[in-house]
Structure formats: C-alpha cells, structure tokens
Design a protein around this motif. Sequence first.
Motif, PDB file in Angstrom:
ATOM      1  N   SER A  89       0.832  -1.214   0.000  1.00 42.92           N
ATOM      2  CA  SER A  89       0.000   0.000   0.000  1.00 42.92           C
ATOM      3  C   SER A  89       0.862   1.257   0.000  1.00 42.92           C
ATOM      4  CB  SER A  89      -0.979  -0.003   1.170  1.00 42.92           C
ATOM      5  OG  SER A  89      -0.304   0.070   2.400  1.00 42.92           O
ATOM      6  N   ASP A  90       2.027   1.220   0.658  1.00 48.86           N
ATOM      7  CA  ASP A  90       2.935   2.374   0.625  1.00 48.86           C
ATOM      8  C   ASP A  90       3.417   2.659  -0.801  1.00 48.86           C
ATOM      9  OD1 ASP A  90       2.684   2.884   3.306  1.00 48.86           O
ATOM     10  OD2 ASP A  90       4.687   2.128   3.845  1.00 48.86           O
ATOM     11  N   LYS A  93       0.625   4.521  -2.462  1.00 44.55           N
ATOM     12  CA  LYS A  93       0.537   5.880  -1.909  1.00 44.55           C
ATOM     13  C   LYS A  93       1.641   6.772  -2.484  1.00 44.55           C
ATOM     14  CE  LYS A  93      -1.400   4.404   2.497  1.00 44.55           C
ATOM     15  NZ  LYS A  93      -1.074   4.110   3.900  1.00 44.55           N
ATOM     16  N   LYS A  96       0.859   8.189  -5.748  1.00 44.81           N
ATOM     17  CA  LYS A  96      -0.315   9.082  -5.747  1.00 44.81           C
ATOM     18  C   LYS A  96      -1.663   8.384  -5.951  1.00 44.81           C
ATOM     19  CE  LYS A  96       2.479  12.716  -5.629  1.00 44.81           C
ATOM     20  NZ  LYS A  96       3.431  12.495  -4.598  1.00 44.81           N
ATOM     21  N   LYS A  98      -4.950   6.504  -4.109  1.00 51.86           N
ATOM     22  CA  LYS A  98      -5.661   6.485  -2.829  1.00 51.86           C
ATOM     23  C   LYS A  98      -5.807   5.027  -2.373  1.00 51.86           C
ATOM     24  CE  LYS A  98      -9.821   8.087  -0.597  1.00 51.86           C
ATOM     25  NZ  LYS A  98     -11.066   7.396  -0.525  1.00 51.86           N
ATOM     26  N   THR A  99      -5.414   4.747  -1.141  1.00 48.26           N
ATOM     27  CA  THR A  99      -5.543   3.398  -0.583  1.00 48.26           C
ATOM     28  C   THR A  99      -6.394   3.444   0.676  1.00 48.26           C
ATOM     29  OG1 THR A  99      -3.613   3.492   0.855  1.00 48.26           O
ATOM     30  CG2 THR A  99      -3.227   2.796  -1.424  1.00 48.26           C
ATOM     31  N   TYR A 115      -7.030  -0.018  -3.505  1.00 48.40           N
ATOM     32  CA  TYR A 115      -6.509   1.228  -4.044  1.00 48.40           C
ATOM     33  C   TYR A 115      -7.299   1.534  -5.298  1.00 48.40           C
ATOM     34  CZ  TYR A 115      -3.799  -0.363  -8.116  1.00 48.40           C
ATOM     35  OH  TYR A 115      -3.426  -0.851  -9.333  1.00 48.40           O
TER      36      TYR A 115
END
Length: 160
Positions: A89-90, A93, A96, A98-99, A115
Amino acid sequence: MLVLFFCLPNFIFCQEIKDYSKVKTNVGEVKIPGNWKQLNKMDDSGQIYLKNEEEIIIAVAQNPKKAYSFFKSSASDFENVKLFYIWDSDYYKENKFKTEKIKENEELEYIIWKYNDKKLDNIFLFGSAKDNFLNLLVYTNKWSEDKKILFLEKLYALNK
C-alpha cells in the motif's frame, strides 16, 4: 425407482463442487470457484490474471514469504501479512493512488484493502498460507464492494 430417490440428490449436490478452475502459481496451485480463463501472468509479482463469463477480472499470486525483503522470520504470520500490506500500500501511496484498509482478521491471518487506479477500486486480500503469501485481487465495477469482499474471503478459505 428407489435407487433414483437416494442417488439423485447426491448427484445433484455433487455437481456444484466440481465447478472449479485451477491455476498454477509460483509455489503451487490455487483453486477458484467457477470457470475462469487465464489472461496473462506478471513475471515480477507472479500475479496471474483471469476473467470469467461475466467479464469479472481477478488475479492470484502465491509466493514464498521469505522472498520478500520485509519478511521477518521472528514475526507471526499475521504480523508478516501486515508488513506485506504496508509494503504494497505504501508503494501505491507513493505513486499518488488512494488506498484504504477495509478489513483485517488476525485469527484467519488476512487483510482486505483497496486502491483506486483512477478508474476502479482494486480490492485485494493479502493472507498467509503456510510458508507463502496469498495475494488475491478482484477488479470490476459489476460487483458491489461487499460481493467482492465475500468472493475474496471464500477464495482465501478455499486455498488457506
């Protein structure tokens, strides 16, 4: 006639169980309810993309836990699943996207998250299956989020 009475119900109920597709992953086989056709495989992640008659797209990957840089042999299976979620997930992120974490189950050792690729939500289930991570994805706008989650949980339980 008596034989039909006893055998027909068993025959009818057994038909449902046989409708599975099997996909060979990097470390074994994943069983998927229904009829799915393979589209492609990503060599770097081992993700195999499939599509069914409804045009629903899913992806499955199964890789050894120890193959990931974040893996900690001293951590529990669920702690490693959390590290997998954070790691992936990082990445989104940082790029750019959205998670959002949707659900986690420590006892069954999985996290469901999503995401948005600026078109649709990609809903993932990351879980532990023995010495491997199981990475499952549903990508469609034809199913509700609840239906996607239910499908992922059933798929995970079938392959845990």
